[in-house]
Motif scaffolding. Structure first.
Motif, PDB file in Angstrom:
ATOM      1  N   LEU A 253      -1.687  -7.030   1.067  1.00 20.36           N
ATOM      2  CA  LEU A 253      -2.362  -5.759   1.309  1.00 20.36           C
ATOM      3  C   LEU A 253      -1.410  -4.969   2.205  1.00 20.36           C
ATOM      4  CD1 LEU A 253      -5.909  -7.163   2.109  1.00 20.36           C
ATOM      5  CD2 LEU A 253      -5.155  -6.046  -0.008  1.00 20.36           C
ATOM      6  N   PRO A 254      -0.720  -3.965   1.644  1.00 20.66           N
ATOM      7  CA  PRO A 254       0.342  -3.292   2.401  1.00 20.66           C
ATOM      8  C   PRO A 254      -0.195  -2.395   3.507  1.00 20.66           C
ATOM      9  CG  PRO A 254       0.002  -2.169   0.335  1.00 20.66           C
ATOM     10  CD  PRO A 254      -0.904  -3.380   0.318  1.00 20.66           C
ATOM     11  N   ARG A 255       0.617  -2.245   4.532  1.00 18.83           N
ATOM     12  CA  ARG A 255       0.304  -1.277   5.587  1.00 18.83           C
ATOM     13  C   ARG A 255       0.431   0.125   5.013  1.00 18.83           C
ATOM     14  NH1 ARG A 255       4.257  -4.227   9.461  1.00 18.83           N
ATOM     15  NH2 ARG A 255       2.977  -6.002  10.048  1.00 18.83           N
ATOM     16  N   ASN A 256      -0.397   1.021   5.511  1.00 14.47           N
ATOM     17  CA  ASN A 256      -0.267   2.420   5.103  1.00 14.47           C
ATOM     18  C   ASN A 256       0.972   3.026   5.739  1.00 14.47           C
ATOM     19  OD1 ASN A 256      -2.451   2.622   3.381  1.00 14.47           O
ATOM     20  ND2 ASN A 256      -3.871   3.154   5.022  1.00 14.47           N
ATOM     21  N   GLY A 257       1.435   4.078   5.141  1.00 10.39           N
ATOM     22  CA  GLY A 257       2.633   4.750   5.627  1.00 10.39           C
ATOM     23  C   GLY A 257       3.781   4.516   4.669  1.00 10.39           C
ATOM     24  N   ARG A 258       4.655   5.484   4.611  1.00 11.48           N
ATOM     25  CA  ARG A 258       5.818   5.400   3.713  1.00 11.48           C
ATOM     26  C   ARG A 258       6.623   4.158   4.041  1.00 11.48           C
ATOM     27  NH1 ARG A 258       6.733   8.136  -0.263  1.00 11.48           N
ATOM     28  NH2 ARG A 258       8.733   8.844  -0.998  1.00 11.48           N
ATOM     29  N   GLN A 259       6.964   3.391   3.025  1.00 12.76           N
ATOM     30  CA  GLN A 259       7.768   2.197   3.225  1.00 12.76           C
ATOM     31  C   GLN A 259       8.600   1.905   1.983  1.00 12.76           C
ATOM     32  OE1 GLN A 259       5.788  -1.756   3.109  1.00 12.76           O
ATOM     33  NE2 GLN A 259       3.857  -0.631   3.256  1.00 12.76           N
ATOM     34  N   GLU A 260       9.555   1.040   2.166  1.00 13.60           N
ATOM     35  CA  GLU A 260      10.414   0.638   1.063  1.00 13.60           C
ATOM     36  C   GLU A 260      10.051  -0.772   0.644  1.00 13.60           C
ATOM     37  OE1 GLU A 260      14.274   1.167   2.799  1.00 13.60           O
ATOM     38  OE2 GLU A 260      14.296   3.292   2.306  1.00 13.60           O
ATOM     39  N   ALA A 261       9.856  -0.965  -0.655  1.00 13.94           N
ATOM     40  CA  ALA A 261       9.631  -2.301  -1.209  1.00 13.94           C
ATOM     41  C   ALA A 261      11.005  -2.914  -1.447  1.00 13.94           C
ATOM     42  CB  ALA A 261       8.857  -2.212  -2.515  1.00 13.94           C
TER      43      ALA A 261
END
Length: 148
Positions: free
Chosen positions: A35-43
């Motif tokens: 369950l990813p954290r919100n906010g722009r991120q790179e996979a």
């Protein structure tokens, strides 16, 4: 033993918690989900190898010995036609474990009414080959599970 890294930061949960029966019942293969954290991120790439498939919302990296790991960013996100996802590499690229492959924001996916959970699946693997799966908080690039 192949160490499979977490492609995103968030909370590791079992595949059974993915709101898609194909993933939840392990039909695609064994693994876990985040369950990813919100906010722009790179996979990031979960293993070193070649990007065998690259869609805006999902990718497969095939590593040593032909073992492939599928990462799917959200559920039903194919319906977004790439909106909100930025590819950082090309299909066919050789990548290192932990290398950023796609930039996205799970909050944007959730705002469109889609689940943001990220299944991470060992393709063409038996259910007994996954071990030491992490539960709870996980940082991208840290070990998620091992594949015997």
């Amino acid at each position: 033993m192949l160490s499979v890294l977490s492609p995103v930061s968030g909370t590791a949960v079992g595949l059974s918690e993915v709101p898609d029966p194909v993933f939840a019942q392990g039909m695609v293969g064994p693994g876990t989900a985040i369950l990813p954290r919100n906010g722009r991120q790179e996979a990031v790439a979960p293993i070193a190898g070649r990007v065998a498939k690259l869609h805006a919302h999902a990718f497969v990296v095939v590593g040593e010995g032909g073992r492939g790991v599928l990462v799917h960013l959200g559920i039903d996100t194919v319906k977004l036609n790439g909106e909100g996802f930025e590819r950082l590499v090309d299909e066919g690229a050789d990548v290192e474990a932990g290398q950023p492959l796609i930039r996205w924001d799970p909050a944007e996916v959730a705002a469109k009414g889609m689940a943001t959970v990220v299944p991470v699946v060992a393709l063409d693997a038996g259910h007994d080959v996954i071990s030491r799966a992490v539960a709870g908080e996980v940082e991208k690039g840290s070990q998620l599970f091992q594949w015997a």
